[in-house]
Design a protein around this motif. Structure first.
Motif, PDB file in Angstrom:
ATOM      1  N   GLY A  11       0.751  -1.134  -0.108  1.00 54.66           N
ATOM      2  CA  GLY A  11      -0.029   0.033  -0.096  1.00 54.66           C
ATOM      3  C   GLY A  11       0.862   1.213   0.050  1.00 54.66           C
ATOM      4  N   PRO A  14      -0.036   7.632   2.421  1.00 53.78           N
ATOM      5  CA  PRO A  14       0.903   8.405   3.042  1.00 53.78           C
ATOM      6  C   PRO A  14       1.555   7.558   4.299  1.00 53.78           C
ATOM      7  CG  PRO A  14      -1.316   9.503   2.997  1.00 53.78           C
ATOM      8  CD  PRO A  14      -1.284   8.094   2.423  1.00 53.78           C
ATOM      9  N   ASN A  15       0.905   6.571   4.854  1.00 55.69           N
ATOM     10  CA  ASN A  15       1.476   5.768   6.010  1.00 55.69           C
ATOM     11  C   ASN A  15       2.475   4.803   5.345  1.00 55.69           C
ATOM     12  OD1 ASN A  15       0.673   6.783   8.440  1.00 55.69           O
ATOM     13  ND2 ASN A  15      -1.316   6.125   7.981  1.00 55.69           N
ATOM     14  N   GLU A  34       1.588  -1.298  -4.674  1.00 58.45           N
ATOM     15  CA  GLU A  34       0.350  -0.627  -4.701  1.00 58.45           C
ATOM     16  C   GLU A  34      -0.738  -1.305  -5.467  1.00 58.45           C
ATOM     17  OE1 GLU A  34      -1.315   1.888  -2.913  1.00 58.45           O
ATOM     18  OE2 GLU A  34      -2.927   1.438  -4.172  1.00 58.45           O
ATOM     19  N   ALA A  35      -1.980  -1.385  -4.969  1.00 63.57           N
ATOM     20  CA  ALA A  35      -2.929  -1.935  -5.709  1.00 63.57           C
ATOM     21  C   ALA A  35      -3.539  -1.102  -6.933  1.00 63.57           C
ATOM     22  CB  ALA A  35      -4.214  -2.389  -4.753  1.00 63.57           C
ATOM     23  N   GLY A  41      -3.034   6.499  -2.288  1.00 62.06           N
ATOM     24  CA  GLY A  41      -4.192   6.063  -1.344  1.00 62.06           C
ATOM     25  C   GLY A  41      -5.208   7.489  -1.230  1.00 62.06           C
ATOM     26  N   GLY A  42      -5.145   7.768   0.148  1.00 68.46           N
ATOM     27  CA  GLY A  42      -5.870   9.218   0.377  1.00 68.46           C
ATOM     28  C   GLY A  42      -5.340  10.412  -0.255  1.00 68.46           C
ATOM     29  N   ALA A  60      -7.791  16.691   1.307  1.00 68.93           N
ATOM     30  CA  ALA A  60      -7.549  18.163   0.207  1.00 68.93           C
ATOM     31  C   ALA A  60      -6.815  19.292   1.375  1.00 68.93           C
ATOM     32  CB  ALA A  60      -8.811  18.666  -0.017  1.00 68.93           C
ATOM     33  N   VAL A  61      -6.985  19.141   2.412  1.00 68.46           N
ATOM     34  CA  VAL A  61      -6.484  20.354   3.357  1.00 68.46           C
ATOM     35  C   VAL A  61      -5.560  19.633   4.382  1.00 68.46           C
ATOM     36  CG1 VAL A  61      -7.133  22.086   4.901  1.00 68.46           C
ATOM     37  CG2 VAL A  61      -8.535  21.753   3.032  1.00 68.46           C
ATOM     38  N   VAL A 244      -2.237  -6.996  -3.526  1.00 68.73           N
ATOM     39  CA  VAL A 244      -1.660  -8.249  -2.885  1.00 68.73           C
ATOM     40  C   VAL A 244      -2.641  -9.119  -2.096  1.00 68.73           C
ATOM     41  CG1 VAL A 244      -0.043  -9.044  -1.016  1.00 68.73           C
ATOM     42  CG2 VAL A 244       0.480  -6.968  -2.314  1.00 68.73           C
ATOM     43  N   ASP A 259      -0.024  -1.257   4.697  1.00 67.62           N
ATOM     44  CA  ASP A 259      -0.772   0.079   4.840  1.00 67.62           C
ATOM     45  C   ASP A 259      -2.348  -0.216   4.511  1.00 67.62           C
ATOM     46  OD1 ASP A 259      -1.524   2.496   5.197  1.00 67.62           O
ATOM     47  OD2 ASP A 259      -0.667   3.272   3.380  1.00 67.62           O
ATOM     48  N   ASN A 403     -10.683   2.476  -2.794  1.00 63.98           N
ATOM     49  CA  ASN A 403      -9.449   2.291  -1.908  1.00 63.98           C
ATOM     50  C   ASN A 403     -10.114   1.015  -0.764  1.00 63.98           C
ATOM     51  OD1 ASN A 403      -7.638   2.233   0.147  1.00 63.98           O
ATOM     52  ND2 ASN A 403      -7.460   4.363   0.189  1.00 63.98           N
ATOM     53  N   ASN A 405      -8.834   0.256   1.746  1.00 64.20           N
ATOM     54  CA  ASN A 405      -8.878   0.501   3.271  1.00 64.20           C
ATOM     55  C   ASN A 405     -10.263   1.137   3.793  1.00 64.20           C
ATOM     56  OD1 ASN A 405      -6.396  -0.237   2.808  1.00 64.20           O
ATOM     57  ND2 ASN A 405      -5.411   1.411   4.098  1.00 64.20           N
ATOM     58  N   SER A 444      -3.827   3.854   8.998  1.00 59.32           N
ATOM     59  CA  SER A 444      -4.696   4.877   9.978  1.00 59.32           C
ATOM     60  C   SER A 444      -5.500   3.821  10.828  1.00 59.32           C
ATOM     61  CB  SER A 444      -5.187   5.719   9.007  1.00 59.32           C
ATOM     62  OG  SER A 444      -6.247   5.185   8.420  1.00 59.32           O
ATOM     63  N   GLY A 451      -5.747  10.901   9.005  1.00 60.15           N
ATOM     64  CA  GLY A 451      -5.284  11.954   8.658  1.00 60.15           C
ATOM     65  C   GLY A 451      -4.087  11.643   7.853  1.00 60.15           C
ATOM     66  N   VAL A 452      -3.583  12.858   6.963  1.00 62.68           N
ATOM     67  CA  VAL A 452      -2.467  12.629   5.922  1.00 62.68           C
ATOM     68  C   VAL A 452      -1.193  13.134   6.811  1.00 62.68           C
ATOM     69  CG1 VAL A 452      -1.289  13.302   3.891  1.00 62.68           C
ATOM     70  CG2 VAL A 452      -3.489  12.390   3.819  1.00 62.68           C
TER      71      VAL A 452
HETATM   72  C1  LIG Z   1     -13.132  11.765   0.997  1.00 64.19           C
HETATM   73  C2  LIG Z   1     -12.022  11.959   2.126  1.00 64.19           C
HETATM   74  C3  LIG Z   1     -11.537  13.048   2.678  1.00 64.19           C
HETATM   75  C4  LIG Z   1     -10.469  13.267   3.335  1.00 64.19           C
HETATM   76  N1  LIG Z   1     -10.036  14.503   3.920  1.00 64.19           N
HETATM   77  C5  LIG Z   1      -8.876  14.632   4.453  1.00 64.19           C
HETATM   78  C6  LIG Z   1      -8.205  15.958   4.600  1.00 64.19           C
HETATM   79  O1  LIG Z   1      -8.876  17.071   4.301  1.00 64.19           O
HETATM   80  N2  LIG Z   1      -7.038  15.860   5.415  1.00 64.19           N
HETATM   81  C7  LIG Z   1      -6.557  14.692   6.077  1.00 64.19           C
HETATM   82  O2  LIG Z   1      -5.456  14.891   6.530  1.00 64.19           O
HETATM   83  N3  LIG Z   1      -7.086  13.552   5.741  1.00 64.19           N
HETATM   84  C8  LIG Z   1      -8.113  13.239   4.919  1.00 64.19           C
HETATM   85  N4  LIG Z   1      -8.682  12.327   4.749  1.00 64.19           N
HETATM   86  C9  LIG Z   1      -8.273  10.951   5.333  1.00 64.19           C
HETATM   87  C10 LIG Z   1      -6.659  10.583   4.811  1.00 64.19           C
HETATM   88  O3  LIG Z   1      -7.170  10.471   3.486  1.00 64.19           O
HETATM   89  C11 LIG Z   1      -6.338   9.208   5.348  1.00 64.19           C
HETATM   90  O4  LIG Z   1      -6.443   9.188   6.797  1.00 64.19           O
HETATM   91  C12 LIG Z   1      -5.123   8.815   4.911  1.00 64.19           C
HETATM   92  O5  LIG Z   1      -5.055   8.820   3.464  1.00 64.19           O
HETATM   93  C13 LIG Z   1      -4.627   7.586   5.493  1.00 64.19           C
HETATM   94  O6  LIG Z   1      -3.334   7.144   5.116  1.00 64.19           O
HETATM   95  P1  LIG Z   1      -2.852   5.551   4.902  1.00 64.19           P
HETATM   96  O7  LIG Z   1      -1.651   5.600   4.325  1.00 64.19           O
HETATM   97  O8  LIG Z   1      -3.209   4.993   6.518  1.00 64.19           O
HETATM   98  O9  LIG Z   1      -4.000   4.825   3.931  1.00 64.19           O
HETATM   99  P2  LIG Z   1      -4.523   5.119   2.629  1.00 64.19           P
HETATM  100  O10 LIG Z   1      -4.106   6.600   2.078  1.00 64.19           O
HETATM  101  O11 LIG Z   1      -6.046   4.723   2.451  1.00 64.19           O
HETATM  102  O12 LIG Z   1      -3.484   4.149   1.582  1.00 64.19           O
HETATM  103  C14 LIG Z   1      -3.527   2.832   1.575  1.00 64.19           C
HETATM  104  C15 LIG Z   1      -3.295   2.451   0.171  1.00 64.19           C
HETATM  105  O13 LIG Z   1      -3.030   0.893   0.212  1.00 64.19           O
HETATM  106  C16 LIG Z   1      -3.601   0.518  -0.904  1.00 64.19           C
HETATM  107  N5  LIG Z   1      -3.819  -1.100  -0.676  1.00 64.19           N
HETATM  108  C17 LIG Z   1      -4.901  -1.685   0.086  1.00 64.19           C
HETATM  109  N6  LIG Z   1      -4.910  -2.585   0.149  1.00 64.19           N
HETATM  110  C18 LIG Z   1      -4.026  -3.234  -0.763  1.00 64.19           C
HETATM  111  C19 LIG Z   1      -3.582  -4.362  -1.220  1.00 64.19           C
HETATM  112  N7  LIG Z   1      -4.099  -5.448  -0.755  1.00 64.19           N
HETATM  113  N8  LIG Z   1      -2.527  -4.418  -1.981  1.00 64.19           N
HETATM  114  C20 LIG Z   1      -1.726  -3.514  -2.440  1.00 64.19           C
HETATM  115  N9  LIG Z   1      -2.092  -2.235  -2.041  1.00 64.19           N
HETATM  116  C21 LIG Z   1      -3.066  -2.130  -1.144  1.00 64.19           C
HETATM  117  C22 LIG Z   1      -4.587   1.292  -1.213  1.00 64.19           C
HETATM  118  O14 LIG Z   1      -5.101   1.358  -2.589  1.00 64.19           O
HETATM  119  C23 LIG Z   1      -4.276   2.669  -0.825  1.00 64.19           C
HETATM  120  O15 LIG Z   1      -3.535   2.997  -1.967  1.00 64.19           O
HETATM  121  C24 LIG Z   1      -9.937  11.967   3.935  1.00 64.19           C
HETATM  122  C25 LIG Z   1     -10.198  10.739   3.321  1.00 64.19           C
HETATM  123  C26 LIG Z   1     -11.182  10.759   2.577  1.00 64.19           C
HETATM  124  C27 LIG Z   1     -11.757   9.322   1.852  1.00 64.19           C
END
Ligand SMILES: Cc1cc2nc3c(=O)[nH]c(=O)nc-3n(C[C@H](O)[C@H](O)[C@H](O)COP(=O)(O)OP(=O)(O)OC[C@H]3O[C@@H](n4cnc5c(N)ncnc54)[C@H](O)[C@@H]3O)c2cc1C
Length: 470
Positions: A11, A14-15, A34-35, A41-42, A60-61, A244, A259, A403, A405, A444, A451-452
């Motif tokens: 994944g 951001p994390n 990454e899928a 991701g987010g 976005a913010v 995966v 992630d 996504n 997640n 997350s 959050g990002v």
């Molecule tokens: C509509 C919306 C608005 C938001 N607004 C904000 C904001 O303004 N500010 C902010 O800080 N946060 C915001 N967020 C939240 C933020 O986007 C997430 O908390 C953050 O992206 C989490 O990061 P992460 O790395 O944990 O997971 P994600 O960003 O969800 O990334 C996970 C990644 O893993 C990949 N993945 C999952 N399963 C598999 C697999 N089996 N094989 C390969 N890859 C896989 C996914 O495709 C994805 O790319 C928002 C989210 C949404 C949906």
């Protein structure tokens, strides 16, 4: 490719990217799978509506991104990340055309609340102003893993932050300050009577005063692209379009860092019912607009704010959250909106604008909230509908399809209600470790939650590093 990698990250959110960077930076051989067809991701940016309109389908913010200790420790500016700050971080307009605002200064924010609440706001926030670096380190982590850097400050902030928003707003005498605080707390997508929702509001308010609520130039994709560019400079590799499904799909590695949601992790890594008790939270209904002109807010402050909260009273905001949490259809949604092209004109063709909106809906909800959302915007920006050139909508099913997640459309990858923001994915001293010694979770769904900010990835990378060093 080395015969045995040090770490594989599943994944590229951001994390995941943060975990990969932090491991590669320590000299480890790291690959990310990454899928989706693109990383982020987010943190993605796409032409969702019309050519030339660059929308953020998810985040976005970025108050938590600009204030992230993990991101601050990386040279992301050298890899293209540039934060752009609006004139005003947040406006919260009311039907009479006035607005509560969150400005960069505690004093200005307090003054805008009026004489009856200015003192209460100052007394709540000013003691913590200037202390963001320590507070962010102490709170954006697993709370019981090691001592806080500043135990006294931690205890003082924790005393307020642990409270429900419903209790904290009693400090304010007027409806406007209460609505402002409810709107900030609503970023947690949990009932306002829940423990810690007051802290959610305080963190977002303090972030505005300390670091601002910026958008990245070019869109949220720039955050992911900067992380990936830095990762490559440290020798890491990213593969896209690779979902995966089983651990065997991946090359041999000393550690696997997921992630993903805990449910997916358990399925892929064969961890059985390890996360059976994990709960997912409500979802959102997201609309991205291509507009022929800026949103015609009645409130002057809203016309220059990066983020605009739409929900006139504490009660209305609380009811909207409660409906989403308890599985009821939305009726008058509370809206979180953003106007990226006001700050970053490159997001839309000359003179045109992008507009980002979501309201809360139950997990898995299959209805269409577009009409409700636009009716709500029209209350505060009459004539809005006439400006719409195109719209792209995503309800829970579309978010979940985008996504994996977002289980049932839950954008936080797990409920944050009650103690679930602290205890995620389950009670453990190191929640990033799993029953499998080589498998870790960094999404997350681990502290400090949604959050990002990359902080879950940062802490997971430390857990992996400790394990690999024996
Ligand atoms: C509509 C919306 C608005 C938001 N607004 C904000 C904001 O303004 N500010 C902010 O800080 N946060 C915001 N967020 C939240 C933020 O986007 C997430 O908390 C953050 O992206 C989490 O990061 P992460 O790395 O944990 O997971 P994600 O960003 O969800 O990334 C996970 C990644 O893993 C990949 N993945 C999952 N399963 C598999 C697999 N089996 N094989 C390969 N890859 C896989 C996914 O495709 C994805 O790319 C928002 C989210 C949404 C949906």
């Amino acid at each position: 490719m080395p015969s045995m990698l040090d770490a594989v990250v599943v994944g590229a959110g951001p994390n995941g990217l943060t975990a990969a960077v932090e491991l590669a930076r320590r000299g480890l051989a790291v690959e990310v799978y990454e899928a989706a067809g693109a990383i982020g991701g987010g943190a993605r940016t796409e032409e969702l509506t019309l050519p030339g309109f660059r929308h953020d389908p998810c985040s976005a913010v970025h108050p938590l991104g600009v204030g992230s200790p993990a991101f601050e420790a990386m040279p992301l500016a050298e890899h293209g990340l540039q934060w752009l700050h609006p004139g005003l971080p947040l406006a919260h307009p009311f039907p009479d055309g006035s607005a509560a605002v969150l400005s960069r200064l505690v004093g200005d924010t307090a003054a805008a609340l009026g004489p009856r609440d200015a003192g209460a706001y100052r007394r709540l926030l000013a003691p913590f102003h200037g202390k963001w670096p320590v507070l962010a380190r102490d709170f954006l982590r697993t709370q019981w893993d090691g001592l806080p850097k500043d135990p006294l400050l931690y205890a003082r902030f924790g005393l307020w932050a642990g409270q429900p928003a419903s209790l904290l707003v009693r400090r304010f005498r007027d409806a406007k300050a209460r609505a402002l605080f409810a709107g900030l707390a609503a970023h947690g997508i949990a009932p306002l009577t829940g423990l810690g929702t007051g802290g959610m509001a305080m963190v977002f308010a303090l972030a505005a005063h300390e670091r601002g609520w910026p958008v990245p130039r070019g869109g949220s994709q720039s955050i992911a692209d900067a992380l990936a560019s830095y990762l490559r400079s440290q020798g890491g590799t990213v593969h896209t379009g690779f979902e995966v499904k089983r651990l065997d799909d991946l090359p041999p590695a000393r550690a696997y860092v997921f992630d993903t949601s805990p449910t997916a992790l358990a399925r892929i890594a064969g961890l059985g019912n390890a996360y059976r008790g994990y709960r997912y939270g409500p979802s959102v209904f997201k609309v991205d607009y291509a507009l022929s002109a800026p949103v015609p807010w009645t409130s002057e402050a809203a016309r220059r704010a990066g983020t605009v909260h739409v929900g006139p009273t504490y009660r209305e905001i609380g009811d909207a959250l409660s409906a989403a949490v308890h599985g009821r259809d939305p009726s008058v949604p509370f809206l979180i909106t953003a106007q990226p092209s006001l700050i970053d004109p490159g997001r839309a063709p000359a003179g045109k604008h992008t507009f980002w909106v979501y309201g809360h809906v139950p997990n898995g909800w299959t209805g269409d909230a577009t009409e409700l959302i636009e009716r709500q915007i029209e209350r505060f920006a009459p004539g809005f509908r006439d400006l719409v050139l195109a719209r792209a909508v995503q309800g829970p099913p579309q978010l979940a399809a985008r996504n994996a997640n977002y289980v049932g459309g839950d954008i936080a990858t797990g409920s944050v209600a009650g103690l679930r923001l602290l205890i995620r994915p389950k009670l453990a001293r190191v929640p990033y470790a799993t029953a499998h010694p080589a498998v870790f979770l960094c999404s997350s769904a681990t502290p400090p939650g949604p959050g990002v900010h990359g902080m879950s990835g940062h802490h997971a990378a430390r857990a992996v590093w400790r394990r690999l060093r024996g």
